[in-house]
Write an enzyme that holds these catalytic residues in place. Structure first.
Site, PDB file in Angstrom:
ATOM      1  N   LYS A 193      -7.256   9.801  -4.766  1.00  0.00           N
ATOM      2  CA  LYS A 193      -6.339   8.906  -4.053  1.00  0.00           C
ATOM      3  C   LYS A 193      -5.106   8.636  -4.898  1.00  0.00           C
ATOM      4  O   LYS A 193      -5.194   8.524  -6.132  1.00  0.00           O
ATOM      5  CB  LYS A 193      -7.064   7.602  -3.711  1.00  0.00           C
ATOM      6  CG  LYS A 193      -6.269   6.658  -2.799  1.00  0.00           C
ATOM      7  CD  LYS A 193      -7.118   5.439  -2.439  1.00  0.00           C
ATOM      8  CE  LYS A 193      -6.378   4.448  -1.557  1.00  0.00           C
ATOM      9  NZ  LYS A 193      -7.197   3.269  -1.211  1.00  0.00           N
TER      10      LYS A 193
ATOM     11  N   SER B  48      -7.522   1.816   3.428  1.00  0.00           N
ATOM     12  CA  SER B  48      -6.317   2.504   3.018  1.00  0.00           C
ATOM     13  C   SER B  48      -6.554   3.914   2.496  1.00  0.00           C
ATOM     14  O   SER B  48      -5.609   4.668   2.268  1.00  0.00           O
ATOM     15  CB  SER B  48      -5.615   1.672   1.930  1.00  0.00           C
ATOM     16  OG  SER B  48      -6.452   1.566   0.785  1.00  0.00           O
TER      17      SER B  48
ATOM     18  N   SER C 236     -11.667  -0.249   2.228  1.00  0.00           N
ATOM     19  CA  SER C 236     -10.748   0.895   2.250  1.00  0.00           C
ATOM     20  C   SER C 236     -11.381   2.250   1.972  1.00  0.00           C
ATOM     21  O   SER C 236     -10.733   3.282   2.103  1.00  0.00           O
ATOM     22  CB  SER C 236      -9.596   0.670   1.265  1.00  0.00           C
ATOM     23  OG  SER C 236      -8.729  -0.318   1.757  1.00  0.00           O
TER      24      SER C 236
END
Length: 473
Positions: free
Chosen positions: A76, A151, A175
């Site tokens: 990420k 996210s 997330s």
């Protein structure tokens, strides 16, 4: 197809020299290019990945055997990678190249992993749909007209669409788990402090946690075992043995708690039916289903958004256009630099949360909001501990809906409600695992969440593995 194999399958093929790491990496890079429209990546590290793959092949030829040697994985874009830009999907950090690796990235590299790229996300990890990225939205891997969750939407979409064998995400209020649910993959939010946050760009430091996403339970556990462990660079990192869970292959004697608050009358009928079926599966195969309660559940969402926004406003105050982040052009004074840089480079959701955080921390409102939320946090933690005292795990939906259409959620409060089943787990600091337990009428994945006692990830993996292997979903 090579890219459609599980992580453990490709690991076995690499060890047996049925395929080279370079071939697996080239296939993954080709898949990333073919699926570019999903917007899963901010940065693709093609040259670096090829170099790492060639090195991995040489090490395999020399007889080395490391946990992830030669396996293409993704990270990420809020996790620092030395020499590769880390943007947090924000214009403020568009050109930031960290001079160091995050602890988890060091662990991946030490295990021999090939990092193929940095995945797209909501800006600074603030969002539940991966639509708040400065580099364009992420699309759902199952249905591109839908959101992938957030996210860590890029990580989930990349794993689900075979653009990586596994990926790292971060989870502050759901997330990892919500995108895992929306894309039909497996995602773990570990116990707070089980995985180092060193090198993770902070959103809310007391809630943030790095964890893995993968296509199977065993793949997810395999990556978790690589990245967990004590790190002296993280003051909150747990020292010593953190493996308190149990590995088992039978459900006999297991107790699974069902808290009534996780199943409101307003819950979508398709999601309720899928969860009911999962609960019946566990009961039919020997587990005892225990009715329990999280009395403070209704406080959790408000508590989370007060605490996380307060911490975000503090953490993001460093982005001033001077020492941290880009500087806007045409600034004539110090005040100008602050105002213009933050106005130009922060996105709308980040601004919203900074303003909320500043408000709840301001004089006259601190006691009414932040202090009360801090006290509520203790109640929530205690209620979870009480509910889990007689159970191996709790079961509930991961999200109150399946993936919804992109661009449809204009009201922020609607998006915040999508975190209702995940945020309490972060507040309590407990591990939560999401895996697919069915599909809705449109064929979209439905995720169920297993919540465990602190450091009992192994118990969650065992419960999830049995379901994945034996339940027909």
């Amino acid at each position: 197809m090579t890219v459609e194999k599980t992580l453990l399958e490709i690991k076995k093929d690499l060890a047996e020299k049925k395929i080279s790491s370079l071939e697996a990496t080239e296939a993954t890079l080709a898949q990333i290019e073919a699926k570019a429209d999903l917007g899963s990546y901010v940065t693709v590290c093609a040259d670096e990945a090829r170099a790492a793959a060639k090195e991995a092949d040489a090490r395999i030829a020399a007889g080395e055997d490391l946990p992830l040697l030669g396996v293409p994985v993704a990270v990420k874009d809020n996790i620092c990678t030395e020499g590769v830009r880390t943007t947090c999907a924000s214009r403020f950090l568009e050109n930031y190249v960290p001079p160091y690796d995050a602890f988890v990235v060091k662990k991946l590299k030490a295990a021999g992993a090939v990092i193929v790229g940095k995945t797209n996300m909501d800006e600074f990890a603030m969002g539940s749909a991966s639509e708040f990225s400065a580099f364009g939205p992420v699309k759902n891997a199952v249905d591109p007209s839908r959101v992938p969750g957030g996210s860590s939407g890029g990580s989930a979409a990349a794993v689900a669409s075979f653009q990586a064998y596994a990926a790292l995400g971060s989870d502050t209020g759901g997330s990892i788990r919500q995108p895992a649910s929306f894309n039909g993959v497996v995602g773990l939010k570990p116990t707070y402090s089980a995985v180092s946050r060193f090198g993770l760009v902070a959103f809310a430091s007391s809630l943030d946690q790095i964890g893995p996403l993968a296509r199977t339970v065993d793949d997810c556990k395999y990556v978790y075992d690589v990245i967990k462990g004590h790190d002296p660079m993280d003051s909150t990192s747990a020292p010593g043995d953190i493996d308190r869970g149990e590995k088992f292959d039978s459900l006999k004697g297991r107790r699974i708690g069902v808290a009534k608050e996780f199943f409101p009358s307003s819950l979508d009928s398709g999601i309720k039916a899928a969860l009911d079926k999962a609960i019946k599966f566990y009961e039919k195969n020997g587990a005892e289903i225990v009715e329990t309660s999280i009395k403070s559940f209704d406080m959790a969402l408000a508590c989370y958004y007060i605490l996380s926004s307060a911490e975000a406003s503090s953490n993001l105050s460093r982005y001033d256009g001077i020492k941290y982040g880009r500087r806007a052009a045409g600034c004539k004074s110090l005040q100008d630099i602050y105002y213009k840089s933050r106005t130009e480079f922060f996105g709308p959701e980040v601004k919203r949360r900074i303003m909320l955080g500043n408000f709840v921390l301001s004089s006259g409102y601190y006691d009414a909001f932040y202090l009360r939320a801090s006290k509520a946090r203790t109640l929530i933690k205690n209620d979870f501990e009480a509910a889990l005292s007689g159970c191996d795990a709790l079961i509930c939906p991961t999200a109150p809906t399946t993936a919804y259409e992109r661009g449809k959620q204009a009201d922020p409060s609607d998006a915040y409600l999508g975190d209702v089943f995940t945020v309490p787990v972060n507040i309590a600091g407990l591990p939560g695992l999401s895996l697919r337990c069915g599909a809705d009428a449109d064929g979209l994945p439905i995720g169920m969440q297993l919540i465990g006692k602190a450091y009992c990830e192994e118990t969650l993996f065992s419960l999830a593995r049995i379901f994945e292997r034996e339940a027909a979903v």
